[in-house]
Design a protein around this motif. Structure first.
Motif, PDB file in Angstrom:
ATOM      1  N   ASN A   1       1.012  -1.135  -0.205  1.00 35.36           N
ATOM      2  CA  ASN A   1      -0.105  -0.217   0.181  1.00 35.36           C
ATOM      3  C   ASN A   1       1.130   1.021  -0.298  1.00 35.36           C
TER       4      ASN A   1
ATOM      5  N   LEU B   1      -5.979  -4.444   4.139  1.00 30.70           N
ATOM      6  CA  LEU B   1      -5.893  -3.597   5.643  1.00 30.70           C
ATOM      7  C   LEU B   1      -6.865  -4.494   6.697  1.00 30.70           C
TER       8      LEU B   1
ATOM      9  N   ASP C   1       5.373   6.036   5.147  1.00 32.40           N
ATOM     10  CA  ASP C   1       5.188   6.210   3.754  1.00 32.40           C
ATOM     11  C   ASP C   1       4.934   8.260   3.370  1.00 32.40           C
TER      12      ASP C   1
ATOM     13  N   SER D   1      -8.505  -4.576  -3.733  1.00 33.11           N
ATOM     14  CA  SER D   1      -9.452  -5.080  -3.607  1.00 33.11           C
ATOM     15  C   SER D   1     -10.593  -4.551  -2.066  1.00 33.11           C
ATOM     16  N   GLY D   2      -9.582  -3.514  -1.043  1.00 32.78           N
ATOM     17  CA  GLY D   2     -10.507  -3.722  -0.265  1.00 32.78           C
ATOM     18  C   GLY D   2     -10.008  -4.442   1.529  1.00 32.78           C
TER      19      GLY D   2
ATOM     20  N   LYS E   1       2.033   1.393  -3.615  1.00 32.36           N
ATOM     21  CA  LYS E   1       0.789   2.070  -4.574  1.00 32.36           C
ATOM     22  C   LYS E   1       0.822   3.211  -4.513  1.00 32.36           C
ATOM     23  N   TYR E   2       0.422   3.907  -2.599  1.00 34.31           N
ATOM     24  CA  TYR E   2      -0.919   5.043  -2.555  1.00 34.31           C
ATOM     25  C   TYR E   2       0.870   5.771  -2.320  1.00 34.31           C
TER      26      TYR E   2
HETATM   27  P1  ADP Z   1      -7.169  -1.699  -1.235  1.00 35.47           P
HETATM   28  O1  ADP Z   1      -6.578  -3.484  -2.010  1.00 35.47           O
HETATM   29  O2  ADP Z   1      -7.781  -1.490  -1.614  1.00 35.47           O
HETATM   30  O3  ADP Z   1      -5.533  -1.223  -1.015  1.00 35.47           O
HETATM   31  P2  ADP Z   1      -6.537  -2.068   1.731  1.00 35.47           P
HETATM   32  O4  ADP Z   1      -7.661  -2.770   2.725  1.00 35.47           O
HETATM   33  O5  ADP Z   1      -5.105  -2.381   1.258  1.00 35.47           O
HETATM   34  O6  ADP Z   1      -7.419  -2.433   0.264  1.00 35.47           O
HETATM   35  O7  ADP Z   1      -6.790   0.100   1.765  1.00 35.47           O
HETATM   36  C1  ADP Z   1      -8.120  -0.138   2.004  1.00 35.47           C
HETATM   37  C2  ADP Z   1      -8.039   1.312   1.202  1.00 35.47           C
HETATM   38  O8  ADP Z   1      -7.200   2.456   2.753  1.00 35.47           O
HETATM   39  C3  ADP Z   1      -7.828   1.754   0.232  1.00 35.47           C
HETATM   40  O9  ADP Z   1      -8.783   1.206  -0.553  1.00 35.47           O
HETATM   41  C4  ADP Z   1      -6.691   3.098   0.776  1.00 35.47           C
HETATM   42  O10 ADP Z   1      -7.938   3.803  -0.133  1.00 35.47           O
HETATM   43  C5  ADP Z   1      -6.745   3.355   1.667  1.00 35.47           C
HETATM   44  N1  ADP Z   1      -5.095   3.225   2.150  1.00 35.47           N
HETATM   45  C6  ADP Z   1      -4.534   1.575   2.243  1.00 35.47           C
HETATM   46  N2  ADP Z   1      -3.077   2.066   3.001  1.00 35.47           N
HETATM   47  C7  ADP Z   1      -2.522   3.233   2.116  1.00 35.47           C
HETATM   48  C8  ADP Z   1      -1.843   3.923   2.186  1.00 35.47           C
HETATM   49  N3  ADP Z   1      -0.291   3.457   2.599  1.00 35.47           N
HETATM   50  N4  ADP Z   1      -1.242   5.707   1.883  1.00 35.47           N
HETATM   51  C9  ADP Z   1      -2.539   5.969   1.328  1.00 35.47           C
HETATM   52  N5  ADP Z   1      -3.698   5.386   1.309  1.00 35.47           N
HETATM   53  C10 ADP Z   1      -4.129   4.145   1.582  1.00 35.47           C
END
Ligand code: ADP
Length: 341
Positions: free
Chosen positions: A247, A308, A275, A304-305, A250-251
């Motif tokens: 994550n 986390l 990050d 896919s959400g 990615k983000y």
């Molecule tokens: P996904 O597979 O969509 O990444 P996660 O459960 O890992 O699902 O994350 C849920 C949501 O939390 C993501 O859709 C994203 O919007 C947000 N998110 C998770 N990690 C980060 C991060 N490091 N920085 C910003 N947003 C994040």
């Protein structure tokens, strides 16, 4: 540890102390009854003990507590000279016994309902695991053939066909990611996944090796402090870091700067994955840990959400917790705690 002794196999130390505490409270009420020779009923104070015993230890403990409480109440009432009026004593006793029994019965019914729900959710998880497991191999095959087809199309196909193939490839990739995440989520809940002494520094290095391509592509810089060796399952620990580091990579819209650290706090180790990504609004700090919850973002990210929610499940399995602190546009720090013992 107490839980390693066969008699206490299903008991945690906390439960044993809770039982001692509850019985001590009951005896205290009894002593008060004896000392004050109270004609006013202290019986109401026996009820929480009965409820706690029935909830935490089940049928036998609950009904034993009913018998103990009633016996103690009876002796205390005898001591308070109520024995002189046998009729009152009889009806009073009957009402108290009924009250104690009803409380025990209600709590046992709630407990069994809760157990049923837990069993059903375990069945659903097992179903999701089996389904995802069966889908994994065909999906990987389709992905492989779609890649070959894509390469072939680059040479001898028109623009429209190439566009179609790219869409197929993108969707199959999404599907394989979803299947892997479902498998990880189900794995996090499996009882047979046993803990062992795990060097988390090594787990992290292996996870980073797996991200080599993404790290180079995104010009990411990853640093980490020494991490401890803890009693956790190495596969689950790896899934935990994979999701958090994945994550963080990615983000992020600029070259990612990610730092992993751990500090000892009392009986726990608190880990941080920091990050410099897009950040998360404070109102969503809890929501993102719920399965299938994704935040609306300006750019479309593959996800896919589930990631986390899996992290939360893994951390809670080891009696820890996970949370995030973040500033939109500046970055996020995901923290989780794991028991040091
Ligand atoms: P996904 O597979 O969509 O990444 P996660 O459960 O890992 O699902 O994350 C849920 C949501 O939390 C993501 O859709 C994203 O919007 C947000 N998110 C998770 N990690 C980060 C991060 N490091 N920085 C910003 N947003 C994040």
């Amino acid at each position: 540890m107490l839980s390693k002794i066969p008699v206490f196999k299903n008991f945690t130390i906390a439960k044993v102390f809770a039982a001692i505490f509850v019985i001590a409270c009951t005896l205290l009420v009894f002593c008060l009854d004896m000392i004050t020779r109270a004609n006013v009923a202290f019986y109401i104070f026996y009820i929480p003990s009965i409820a706690l015993m029935a909830w935490y230890f089940g049928k036998n403990a609950g009904w034993s507590m009913v018998a103990l409480s009633f016996g103690l109440w009876f002796v205390a009432q005898w001591n308070a000279d109520l024995r002189e009026d046998a009729v009152i004593m009889f009806w009073d006793g009957l009402i108290n016994l009924t009250n104690f029994s009803v409380v025990c019965w209600i709590i046992l019914a709630l407990r069994s309902r809760e157990e049923q729900l837990r069993e059903r959710s375990q069945e659903l998880e097992q179903f999701a695991f089996n389904a995802a497991h069966e889908l994994r191999s065909p999906a990987t095959n389709i992905f492989g053939y779609a890649q070959l087809f894509h390469e072939k199309c680059q040479m001898d196909s028109d623009q429209e066909t190439k566009g179609f193939v790219e869409k197929i490839l993108k969707n199959v990739k999404r599907m394989t990611v979803l299947i892997k995440e479902l498998l990880d989520y189900a794995l996090a809940g499996k009882e047979e996944v046993a803990p062992s002494s795990t060097d988390l520094g090594k787990v992290l290095k292996d996870v980073l090796d797996g991200f080599n391509l993404a790290i180079t592509e995104k010009k990411a810089e990853l640093t980490f402090d020494p991490l401890p060796t803890l009693l956790v399952n190495p596969v689950l620990a790896s899934v935990l870091f994979q999701n958090l580091i994945g994550n963080a990579l990615k983000y992020c819209e600029k070259p990612p700067r990610i730092h992993v650290s751990a500090v000892r706090k009392g009986g726990d180790w608190v880990f941080s994955v920091k990050d410099n990504g897009i950040g998360i609004p404070a109102k969503d700090w809890r929501r993102i840990f719920v399965i299938f919850e994704k935040l609306p973002t300006t750019k479309e990210y593959l996800g896919s959400g589930i990631g986390l929610a899996t992290c939360k499940k893994i951390v809670e399995r080891y009696h820890g917790r996970i949370w995030v602190e973040s500033k939109v546009g500046e970055g996020s720090t995901f923290r989780f705690s794991l028991s040091a013992d």
